[in-house]
Each structure stands twice: as structure tokens, then as C-alpha cells.
Design a protein around this motif. Structure first.
Motif, PDB file in Angstrom:
ATOM      1  N   GLU A 149      39.471  89.561  11.331  1.00  0.00           N
ATOM      2  CA  GLU A 149      38.194  90.088  12.149  1.00  0.00           C
ATOM      3  C   GLU A 149      37.770  91.082  11.065  1.00  0.00           C
ATOM      4  O   GLU A 149      36.621  91.263  10.783  1.00  0.00           O
ATOM      5  N   TYR A 150      38.492  91.979  10.604  1.00  0.00           N
ATOM      6  CA  TYR A 150      38.275  93.133   9.512  1.00  0.00           C
ATOM      7  C   TYR A 150      37.493  92.452   8.341  1.00  0.00           C
ATOM      8  O   TYR A 150      36.676  93.164   7.833  1.00  0.00           O
TER       9      TYR A 150
ATOM     10  N   GLU B 113      42.738  97.383   3.871  1.00  0.00           N
ATOM     11  CA  GLU B 113      41.463  97.658   3.642  1.00  0.00           C
ATOM     12  C   GLU B 113      40.950  96.051   2.998  1.00  0.00           C
ATOM     13  O   GLU B 113      41.511  95.652   1.945  1.00  0.00           O
TER      14      GLU B 113
ATOM     15  N   HIS C 161      38.821  88.551  16.904  1.00  0.00           N
ATOM     16  CA  HIS C 161      39.276  89.575  17.915  1.00  0.00           C
ATOM     17  C   HIS C 161      39.722  88.810  19.032  1.00  0.00           C
ATOM     18  O   HIS C 161      40.827  89.198  19.598  1.00  0.00           O
TER      19      HIS C 161
ATOM     20  N   ALA D 128      33.837  87.360  13.303  1.00  0.00           N
ATOM     21  CA  ALA D 128      34.531  88.630  13.505  1.00  0.00           C
ATOM     22  C   ALA D 128      34.998  88.594  14.863  1.00  0.00           C
ATOM     23  O   ALA D 128      36.249  88.700  15.390  1.00  0.00           O
TER      24      ALA D 128
ATOM     25  N   SER E 261      33.544  92.880   7.190  1.00  0.00           N
ATOM     26  CA  SER E 261      33.137  93.276   5.746  1.00  0.00           C
ATOM     27  C   SER E 261      32.320  92.488   5.124  1.00  0.00           C
ATOM     28  O   SER E 261      31.221  93.030   4.388  1.00  0.00           O
TER      29      SER E 261
ATOM     30  N   LEU F 117      43.628  89.956  13.469  1.00  0.00           N
ATOM     31  CA  LEU F 117      42.997  91.343  13.502  1.00  0.00           C
ATOM     32  C   LEU F 117      42.395  91.495  11.947  1.00  0.00           C
ATOM     33  O   LEU F 117      41.224  92.062  11.598  1.00  0.00           O
ATOM     34  N   GLU F 118      43.333  91.371  10.940  1.00  0.00           N
ATOM     35  CA  GLU F 118      43.044  91.327   9.654  1.00  0.00           C
ATOM     36  C   GLU F 118      41.793  90.266   9.214  1.00  0.00           C
ATOM     37  O   GLU F 118      40.839  90.512   8.472  1.00  0.00           O
TER      38      GLU F 118
ATOM     39  N   LEU G 272      45.982  98.226   9.175  1.00  0.00           N
ATOM     40  CA  LEU G 272      45.334  97.010   8.385  1.00  0.00           C
ATOM     41  C   LEU G 272      45.162  97.413   7.113  1.00  0.00           C
ATOM     42  O   LEU G 272      44.447  98.361   6.957  1.00  0.00           O
TER      43      LEU G 272
ATOM     44  N   SER H 190      35.074  94.694  -0.245  1.00  0.00           N
ATOM     45  CA  SER H 190      33.698  95.014   0.192  1.00  0.00           C
ATOM     46  C   SER H 190      32.852  94.221  -0.724  1.00  0.00           C
ATOM     47  O   SER H 190      31.364  94.266  -0.382  1.00  0.00           O
TER      48      SER H 190
END
Ligand code: MG
Length: 166
Positions: free
Chosen positions: A21-22, A75, A51, A47, A26, A18-19, A73, A78
Motif C-alpha cells: 500500500e505504502y 520508507e 489496504h 494502494a 508513493s 501494508l508495505e 513500515l 520516492s
């Protein structure tokens, strides 16, 4: 029935997917902002694939009678700089995921190892595809036309395709 320590390890890997994907979402946002819609589209596809990976762990934990436990999760960054730096970051990340899956494999029971075989094969593919893009971006250097061409090439990937693969 799942051994409690293995259940924890599987939940940790679910979390890492999941991280991933995150992180890729980003990067996709950053590439979109930097004027590279093709790189952004490729990362969105990536991404979606992550998932799918997470859901494989989700389903496996449930199928084995375990409990899914989701953590917060972190951050993701960016700012990634140039596309090369962003894809190098993705490659570095995939290598850490491969190491985590190998480590999980060492601690797993036989049914979990059978489940993880797919991921070991998948990681070879992931590192190869991101590595090829890193190589191409290194060759492109600061050449605007070369970057534009690569952006168009990678933009041919459909985000939906990634979700199906995962
Ligand atoms: Mg993955």
C-alpha cells in the motif's frame, strides 16, 4: 488456535501488504507530480486494494485467535523515473508478493490454505493487470500522445473501486 510460527508468518504477510500500500501510494504521488493524474489515480486504487488485502490478514489472524503485531513500515522510494520504470517496479513487487504467499501456503495449516486460495487467484490477476500496463507503456515508448492516451485510460479507474475489491 494458531500455531505461533504460523501467526508470525501471517503477521509478516500483513506487513508486506501494508508495505505494498505504502509503495503504491508513493508511486501515485510521484506520478501526480510528473503530470500523469491517470497513472496516479490507478496507483491510488491499487494502494486501496492493498489496504484491503492487509485487512483480510488482520481479520483472519483475529478470527483464528491470534495476535496482530504491527511493525514499522520501511520508507518507500520516492523517485521512480518514467511511468514505465514505476510500473515495472510495481510488477516486480507483485511477483515478490506472489512468491511470499506461495511460501506461506507451503507452511500453512488447512484453514489457512483455504484462506490463502483467494490470494493465489488474486495474484494471478494482479500480475496480469500490471503486466498489461507495462506492455502498453513499452509500446508507447517516448511518444507523448501515446502516454497521454494511456494516462487517460488508466485514470478511468476509481480509487474507491479498488477498496471495494480488496
Ligand atoms: Mg496485495
Amino acid at each position: 488456535m494458531l500455531d505461533p510460527s504460523l501467526e508470525t508468518a501471517l503477521n509478516e504477510q500483513l506487513h508486506r501488504e501494508l508495505e505494498s500500500e505504502y509503495l503504491y501510494l508513493s508511486i501515485a504521488g510521484a506520478m501526480e507530480h510528473a503530470g500523469f493524474p491517470g497513472f496516479a489515480r490507478w496507483m491510488r486504487g491499487q494502494a486501496a486494494e492493498e489496504h484491503g488485502h492487509a485487512m483480510r490478514f488482520f481479520d483472519f489472524i483475529c478470527d483464528r485467535g491470534g495476535r496482530v503485531r504491527l511493525g514499522a513500515l520501511a520508507e518507500p522510494p520516492s523517485e521512480f523515473g518514467q511511468p514505465l520504470a514505476a510500473f515495472e517496479r510495481a510488477l516486480e513487487h507483485e511477483r515478490s508478493i506472489t512468491a511470499a504467499i506461495v511460501d506461506l501456503y507451503e507452511r500453512a495449516d488447512r484453514p489457512t490454505r483455504a484462506f490463502l486460495d483467494w490470494f493465489l487467484t488474486e495474484q494471478v490477476e494482479e500480475e496480469k493487470s500490471v503486466g498489461q500496463i507495462v506492455d502498453a507503456l513499452r509500446l508507447a515508448g517516448d511518444s507523448g500522445p501515446a502516454l497521454l492516451l494511456l494516462d487517460r485510460e488508466l485514470g478511468a479507474r476509481s480509487p474507491v473501486e479498488g477498496a471495494d475489491e480488496g
